[in-house]
Scaffold this motif. Structure first.
Motif, PDB file in Angstrom:
ATOM      1  N   CYS A  35       1.147   4.888  -2.692  1.00 37.59           N
ATOM      2  CA  CYS A  35       0.959   6.252  -2.256  1.00 37.59           C
ATOM      3  C   CYS A  35       2.169   7.107  -2.535  1.00 37.59           C
ATOM      4  O   CYS A  35       2.040   8.252  -2.899  1.00 37.59           O
ATOM      5  N   GLN A  36       3.331   6.485  -2.410  1.00 42.09           N
ATOM      6  CA  GLN A  36       4.533   7.251  -2.740  1.00 42.09           C
ATOM      7  C   GLN A  36       4.429   7.782  -4.155  1.00 42.09           C
ATOM      8  O   GLN A  36       4.659   8.940  -4.426  1.00 42.09           O
TER       9      GLN A  36
ATOM     10  N   VAL B 267      -5.732   9.223   3.703  1.00 41.62           N
ATOM     11  CA  VAL B 267      -5.237   8.615   2.478  1.00 41.62           C
ATOM     12  C   VAL B 267      -4.950   7.144   2.671  1.00 41.62           C
ATOM     13  O   VAL B 267      -5.185   6.318   1.814  1.00 41.62           O
ATOM     14  N   ARG B 268      -4.401   6.862   3.829  1.00 46.72           N
ATOM     15  CA  ARG B 268      -4.076   5.466   4.082  1.00 46.72           C
ATOM     16  C   ARG B 268      -4.131   5.247   5.581  1.00 46.72           C
ATOM     17  O   ARG B 268      -4.106   6.215   6.342  1.00 46.72           O
ATOM     18  N   PRO B 269      -4.231   4.004   6.016  1.00 49.59           N
ATOM     19  CA  PRO B 269      -4.343   3.755   7.454  1.00 49.59           C
ATOM     20  C   PRO B 269      -3.062   4.168   8.163  1.00 49.59           C
ATOM     21  O   PRO B 269      -2.056   3.463   8.120  1.00 49.59           O
TER      22      PRO B 269
ATOM     23  N   TYR C 120       8.217   5.122   7.481  1.00 54.66           N
ATOM     24  CA  TYR C 120       7.110   5.173   6.516  1.00 54.66           C
ATOM     25  C   TYR C 120       6.333   6.467   6.626  1.00 54.66           C
ATOM     26  O   TYR C 120       5.751   6.952   5.684  1.00 54.66           O
TER      27      TYR C 120
ATOM     28  N   CYS D  42       1.800   8.226  -5.973  1.00 56.01           N
ATOM     29  CA  CYS D  42       0.762   9.208  -6.246  1.00 56.01           C
ATOM     30  C   CYS D  42       1.115  10.560  -5.649  1.00 56.01           C
ATOM     31  O   CYS D  42       0.879  11.594  -6.257  1.00 56.01           O
ATOM     32  N   PHE D  43       1.745  10.543  -4.491  1.00 54.99           N
ATOM     33  CA  PHE D  43       2.199  11.812  -3.914  1.00 54.99           C
ATOM     34  C   PHE D  43       3.147  12.500  -4.876  1.00 54.99           C
ATOM     35  O   PHE D  43       3.039  13.673  -5.171  1.00 54.99           O
TER      36      PHE D  43
ATOM     37  N   MET E 185       0.825  -1.210   0.000  1.00 56.28           N
ATOM     38  CA  MET E 185       0.000   0.000   0.000  1.00 56.28           C
ATOM     39  C   MET E 185       0.853   1.253   0.000  1.00 56.28           C
ATOM     40  O   MET E 185       0.608   2.210  -0.700  1.00 56.28           O
ATOM     41  N   THR E 186       1.942   1.191   0.776  1.00 56.88           N
ATOM     42  CA  THR E 186       2.786   2.380   0.892  1.00 56.88           C
ATOM     43  C   THR E 186       3.324   2.811  -0.464  1.00 56.88           C
ATOM     44  O   THR E 186       3.337   3.982  -0.783  1.00 56.88           O
TER      45      THR E 186
ATOM     46  N   ALA F 190      -5.483   9.082  -5.074  1.00 55.67           N
ATOM     47  CA  ALA F 190      -4.914   7.936  -4.364  1.00 55.67           C
ATOM     48  C   ALA F 190      -5.865   6.744  -4.432  1.00 55.67           C
ATOM     49  O   ALA F 190      -5.443   5.607  -4.679  1.00 55.67           O
TER      50      ALA F 190
END
Lengths: 390, 343
Positions: free
Chosen positions: A5-6, B3-5, B36, A8-9, A1-2, B335
């Motif tokens: 997002c990286q 955006v995310r948990p 993270y 998309c950021f 998941m991370t 996202a």
């Protein structure tokens, strides 16, 4: 998941910066650019709109006649909405991106003050169209202005009061930018003019009834005349309330309401009110020998023919600024900022809509009290108060 | 909506592949700032560092610096709106306090600029604390109106106290001097505001993942449930209101020092609305979203000047379009789309 997002950021941020890059209009060369940042929209648009129209109209006309020094003029106008922060950004843009030869603009004093450092540092002449006296006092090397100041309006009113032997006055002022600034100037120049302010009242921007303040003034002993500094609807309401309370002392309004709109709003109550105003508003009332008459009638005709709207002094300020620059550039025979600046400072006997301008190293405004005419409203129209009836 | 948990803490084995010792040192130094959580901050920092490569003139530096300054205020407001679920329509008032602090401090009181900035932040915090206690008892529209009134009140004070603030024409702000170095010019302020933004974003990310941040998000979802869980709802709300006021105040100070002149319109209702629009447009509950929202609302008007008279119309249409097609705001919507597409 991370990892999603990286990416998309990164993408979104990259898009934001890409947007910033697109923000440049490609520079057109070989023309002399006149920069301007005006309050074309927003609460101060009554200033910026006529200024913009005037600049566009006359730059067109000058170009049709062959330009200045053999070069065409190009006008770059931005709309700052009267916001000082936006004005400052546009000032930077005019200097850095558009590479203007001169700046004619800044509708409000706040916007002008925020822009001054940009032009002072870049060394580009800046002719402001805003009213505040702080723009040219203290004198700044590159900064000039065309509009008369509130102080001159106060002095004009006080001169007229003295002529009528009325020396104890009350001031009722609006708390908006204009009313506040003019009230301060009036208080400052009152002692030198031999006027005593015996009472003061204020009203807020949106107030719809000034009877309480005026009742206070009415009950105050020794008030010989009342001066109202303010702008917009406030003074019209003051005038109506003034008559409703049957206050007999003469009422003076400021140059801020020198428009037909004021007479319309105040109705019959406006009769007998005196106010200082620029010659431009009473173009047709000026005697034939008046040196300003040809200029103001020509401007009035052109503006009204072209826009279909009544002329205002604000557009006139823009006309004066543009013409002072054009004449200075012609005298300098170049657009070199330093040479043009020196010539603007040497402007002598320039007949503009705002008055006869004589600038000097100590005076970057160059107007005197003669810029104002004292008017009295009679039967819903302006009449000139003779200057020499003492 | 986040955006995310963010409350998922990585296990020790997921920590940076720097070797165990380096990893533990990393953790000890940065405490709760796990890797993270720092990633977006690092991306922002890198972008800020690299962006000037694309800048041909000082004008670009200025626009970017304004983006960062407004983003800082928007991040603060986003903590309140996006995470704690409380609205404020008067946040520009705190910007005004910060802005006028750095103007009034040096001019009237002889306090150096940097100290005035801190004093402004402290005053904003105190004002937010005092005002927040009664105001935050209100909910929804009532809270919106109360904060609106508060903002208007501050704007009126800045306009009318002319002896102190210069009135509607504003007052000039002396240049910031740090250790004998005069901070001036668009390029310098680009870096100063960039550093402020990175610090602000790092603190915000840190806060969100802290116990207080989880309490905040719990309140956002349901105040009743949060209080059942033992969260002091009133205290948490007040804390976040104070924090967001400090963000706005520092941003206001930066703006005033950068421009060298401050007028009451920095604190007016329209600026408050602009801040709210930045938060909503970029995405509520997304720190990066606030930066994107600020970018759009600062840069777009500059781009649209080519349209002259249609500028405001197009700006309005763009904002409407974004809100219709990217309902949760730019960053969260994109996202989510990415996540759906990957799946």
């Amino acid at each position: 998941m991370t990892s999603h997002c990286q990416s998309c950021f990164a993408r979104v941020a990259a898009a934001a910066f890409a947007l910033a890059v697109v923000a440049t209009p490609s520079a057109v060369l070989a023309q002399v650019k006149i920069g301007s940042s005006l309050a074309v929209t927003g609460p101060a648009s009554f200033l910026g709109d006529p200024e913009k129209r005037t600049l566009e109209m006359y730059v067109d006309e000058i170009n049709k006649k062959g330009g200045v020094n053999g070069e065409k003029l190009e006008l770059v106008i931005y709309d700052d909405g009267g916001n000082a922060n936006k004005a400052r950004t546009f000032a930077t843009r005019l200097v850095e991106e558009d590479k203007v030869a001169v700046m004619i603009g800044g509708s409000t004093t706040g916007a002008t003050m925020a822009m001054i450092p940009v032009f002072e540092e870049a060394g580009i002449p800046f002719i402001s169209l805003a009213g505040g006296i702080s723009i040219v006092e203290p004198v700044k090397k590159w900064v000039f202005k065309t509009p008369h100041t509130d102080r001159m309006a106060c002095e004009k009113i006080f001169t007229d009061l003295k002529r009528r032997n009325l020396t104890n006055i009350a001031i009722i002022s609006g708390t908006g930018a204009f009313g506040k600034s003019m009230r301060d100037q009036c208080v400052k120049v009152a002692p030198a003019s031999g006027i005593t302010i015996v009472h003061e009242e204020t009203y807020g921007r949106g107030d719809s009834d000034m009877t309480p303040q005026l009742t206070n003034i009415k009950n105050k002993k020794g008030v010989q005349a009342v001066v109202n500094t303010g702008f917009g609807q406030g003074p019209a309401i003051v005038t109506r309330n003034y008559r409703q309370l049957a206050i007999e002392q003469p009422l003076y309004q400021s140059h801020g309401v020198a428009s037909k709109q004021f007479i319309k709003l105040a109705g019959d109550a406006a009769n007998g009110v005196r106010l200082p105003a620029a010659a431009l508003l009473v173009a047709d009332k000026l005697p034939d020998g008046d040196p300003q008459k040809p200029v103001v009638t020509a401007y009035t005709k052109k503006y009204q023919d072209k826009t279909g709207q009544p002329v205002s002094t604000f557009g006139g300020h823009a006309y004066d600024g543009l013409m002072i620059f054009v004449e200075a550039a012609e005298r300098a025979k170049s657009f070199d900022p330093a040479k043009v600046r020196d010539e603007i400072e040497k402007t002598k006997n320039f007949v503009g809509t705002g008055g006869i301008v004589n600038k000097s190293p100590k005076d970057h405004l160059g107007l005197d009290q003669s810029a104002f005419r004292m008017l009295e409203i009679k039967d819903g129209d302006w009449t000139l108060v003779p200057e020499s009836d003492s | 909506m986040s955006v995310r948990p963010l409350n998922e803490r990585p296990l020790a084995k997921d920590m940076p592949a720097l070797g165990d010792r380096a990893g533990s040192a990393w953790r000890t130094i940065l405490g709760p700032l796990e890797r993270y959580r720092l990633t977006p901050v690092i991306i922002i920092a890198v972008l800020i560092a690299l962006a000037p490569l694309l800048f041909p003139s000082a004008y670009y530096y200025r626009v970017a610096a304004l983006v960062y300054i407004f983003a800082l205020a928007a991040i603060g407001l986003n903590l309140l709106m996006g995470y704690a679920g409380q609205v404020s329509l008067g946040h520009a008032g705190f910007m005004g306090i910060g802005a006028y602090a750095v103007a009034i401090g040096p001019v009237h009181l002889g306090v150096p600029g940097w100290l005035s900035l801190l004093a402004g932040a402290a005053i904003s915090a105190i004002v937010a604390f005092v005002v927040g206690r009664p105001i935050l008892r209100l909910k929804g529209h009532y809270l919106a109106v109360a904060t609106l009134g508060f903002g208007l009140l501050l704007a009126i004070v800045f306009t009318n106290e002319a002896e102190w603030t210069g009135g509607p024409d504003g007052m000039s702000v002396p240049r910031l001097v740090l250790f004998g170095w005069s901070v001036r010019g668009s390029q310098t302020w680009y870096w100063v505001s960039g550093v402020c933004l990175v610090l602000g974003a790092a603190l915000a990310f840190n806060l969100i993942a802290s116990p207080a941040g989880r309490a905040m998000r719990a309140i956002h979802d349901s105040e009743t449930a949060a209080s059942v869980l033992g969260i002091d709802v009133a205290r948490t709300k007040l804390m976040i209101f104070v924090i967001s006021a400090i963000y706005a105040s520092v941003a206001g100070s930066c703006l005033a020092l950068f421009n060298g002149h401050i007028t009451p319109d920095a604190a007016d209702f329209l600026t408050s609305i602009e801040l709210v629009a930045m938060v909503v447009l970029g995405g509520m509950g997304s720190i990066v979203g606030s930066l994107v929202g600020a970018s759009v609302l600062v840069v777009l008007p500059q781009v649209l000047t080519v349209l002259h008279d249609y500028e405001h119309m197009v700006l309005g249409l763009v904002i409407m379009g974004v809100m219709i097609y990217l309902r949760s705001g730019i960053v969260p919507s994109i996202a989510m789309a990415f996540r759906g597409w990957r799946r």
